[in-house]
Design a protein around this motif. Structure first.
Motif, PDB file in Angstrom:
ATOM      1  N   ASP A  90      -3.899  -1.943  -2.073  1.00 29.19           N
ATOM      2  CA  ASP A  90      -3.090  -1.212  -3.056  1.00 29.19           C
ATOM      3  C   ASP A  90      -4.079  -0.559  -4.010  1.00 29.19           C
ATOM      4  O   ASP A  90      -4.611  -1.208  -4.908  1.00 29.19           O
ATOM      5  N   GLY A 206       0.788   6.275   0.811  1.00 30.90           N
ATOM      6  CA  GLY A 206      -0.329   5.548   1.400  1.00 30.90           C
ATOM      7  C   GLY A 206      -0.569   5.975   2.828  1.00 30.90           C
ATOM      8  O   GLY A 206       0.002   6.952   3.317  1.00 30.90           O
ATOM      9  N   GLU A 230      -1.676   1.162   0.542  1.00 29.02           N
ATOM     10  CA  GLU A 230      -0.807   1.882  -0.381  1.00 29.02           C
ATOM     11  C   GLU A 230      -1.674   2.584  -1.426  1.00 29.02           C
ATOM     12  O   GLU A 230      -2.734   2.087  -1.806  1.00 29.02           O
ATOM     13  N   LYS A 232      -1.481   5.550  -4.973  1.00 26.90           N
ATOM     14  CA  LYS A 232      -0.724   6.418  -5.879  1.00 26.90           C
ATOM     15  C   LYS A 232      -0.785   7.868  -5.412  1.00 26.90           C
ATOM     16  O   LYS A 232       0.184   8.609  -5.560  1.00 26.90           O
TER      17      LYS A 232
END
Length: 356
Positions: A90, A206, A230, A232
């Motif tokens: 992430d 992502g 993942e 942004k």
């Protein structure tokens, strides 16, 4: 033998025409002066190299390594790679493709130490086509004012009226990689392919990843499921069409997020480079396209063996990403007053270059 104790010393010097063009984004500097790195070719220099054996810090005639257990080597590699995978499962930004545009984008973004950047590159050796010039020749031609980016990196070049020439393209690629990969907020996952995109509610969120060798052998083996990262923002810099080229925009078309991928037009250097930088932008929510992949989606001309647009498109893409992350950037005039000096877009040519 007396000759063995003698030091052979070679000295040389070179002087080239200084090149100090003004920053075209000087209005984005803060009140604190910023010292612009100068090109090595911009100033005289002298090098003295001692070839004396006495300068070596160890005994080459009786060299011996410290002992190590094989399992320690395995644990060090595995622990660090797994830690990187956990960290970037992430992350802030995933860049697909480590060619000249992708590397330039990552370099510019990485100036902000708070942005986590993962670069996914299907090849074992990153750099794309920027290890050589055209037709496998060595020199790299860069049209002005993109030479300002070379100045920042400290890459030496020969200066001509409207362009510069780096004596070997590998000097640019190795230099930007060495600076970029040393930064703690950047991880390059090479030999890893982006097999698909994560898309939720019409926004790219992502990438779907797998080992590149696995991706190349799905037809020869049973099901080999992927992994995910993942992010942004995803930056697609997959290059022009080919075995692994333009995969980002081709996937957008296949899932109905864009209407067409017309492919790049025939070569026109002057039209191509301006268009590639001008059209670098967020193409769908959450995904920015940069480099030659821009030509594939917009039907722009190819530029062939000139590389300035790749650097500038990557740098512009970084500032598009900064805007999407809500951070100061060189494309948003409202943020200019708060822009950190290190985030100045050093090499944009005109307002046209800075607007999508």
């Amino acid at each position: 033998m007396a000759a063995a104790s003698m030091a052979a010393t070679a000295t040389f010097s070179t002087t080239t025409k200084p090149h100090n063009p003004p920053s075209l984004f000087s209005s984005f500097h803060s009140s604190k002066p910023v010292s612009k790195p100068s090109s090595l070719a911009a100033r005289p220099f002298s090098v003295s190299a001692s070839l004396s054996a006495s300068s070596v810090a160890y005994n080459l005639s009786n060299f011996k390594f410290e002992p190590i257990k094989e399992s320690i080597v395995s644990r060090e590699m595995t622990r660090r790679y797994m830690t990187d995978m956990i960290t970037h499962a992430d992350t802030d930004v995933v860049i697909i493709g480590a060619g000249s545009a992708g590397l330039s984008c990552a370099y510019e973004l990485s100036k902000n130490p708070d942005i986590k950047i993962a670069i996914v590159e299907q090849s074992v050796s990153p750099g794309g086509g920027a290890w050589l010039g055209g037709q496998l020749f060595s020199a790299m031609v860069v049209r002005k004012p993109a030479n300002l980016f070379l100045d920042e990196l400290g890459v030496e070049y020969d200066e001509k009226d409207t362009y510069v020439v780096v004596k070997h393209a590998a000097l640019f690629t190795s230099t930007i990689m060495s600076k970029l990969l040393a930064r703690p907020n950047v991880k390059l996952f090479n030999a890893v392919a982006a097999e698909d995109l994560i898309v939720k509610n019409g926004r790219v969120g992502g990438v779907v990843t797998n080992w590149a060798l696995v991706s190349m052998n799905h037809d020869t083996q049973s099901c080999m499921d992927p992994n995910v990262m993942e992010a942004k923002v995803v930056v697609s810099s997959c290059g022009h069409d080919g075995p692994f080229g333009a995969t980002g925009v081709k996937r957008l078309k296949s899932i109905g997020m864009i209407d067409s991928v017309p492919g790049m037009k025939a070569l026109d250097m002057n039209a191509a480079e301006d268009a590639i930088v001008r059209l670098t932008r967020e193409i769908v929510p959450g995904m920015v396209v940069t480099g030659m992949e821009v030509a594939e989606i917009d039907g722009a001309c190819r530029m062939g063996p000139t590389f300035g647009a790749m650097m500038m498109s990557g740098q512009k893409a970084a500032h598009v990403v900064l805007g999407l992350l809500g951070l100061p950037n060189a494309l948003d005039g409202a943020s200019a007053g708060n822009l950190h000096p290190e985030l100045v877009l050093t090499s944009a040519g005109t307002n046209e270059f800075a607007q999508a």
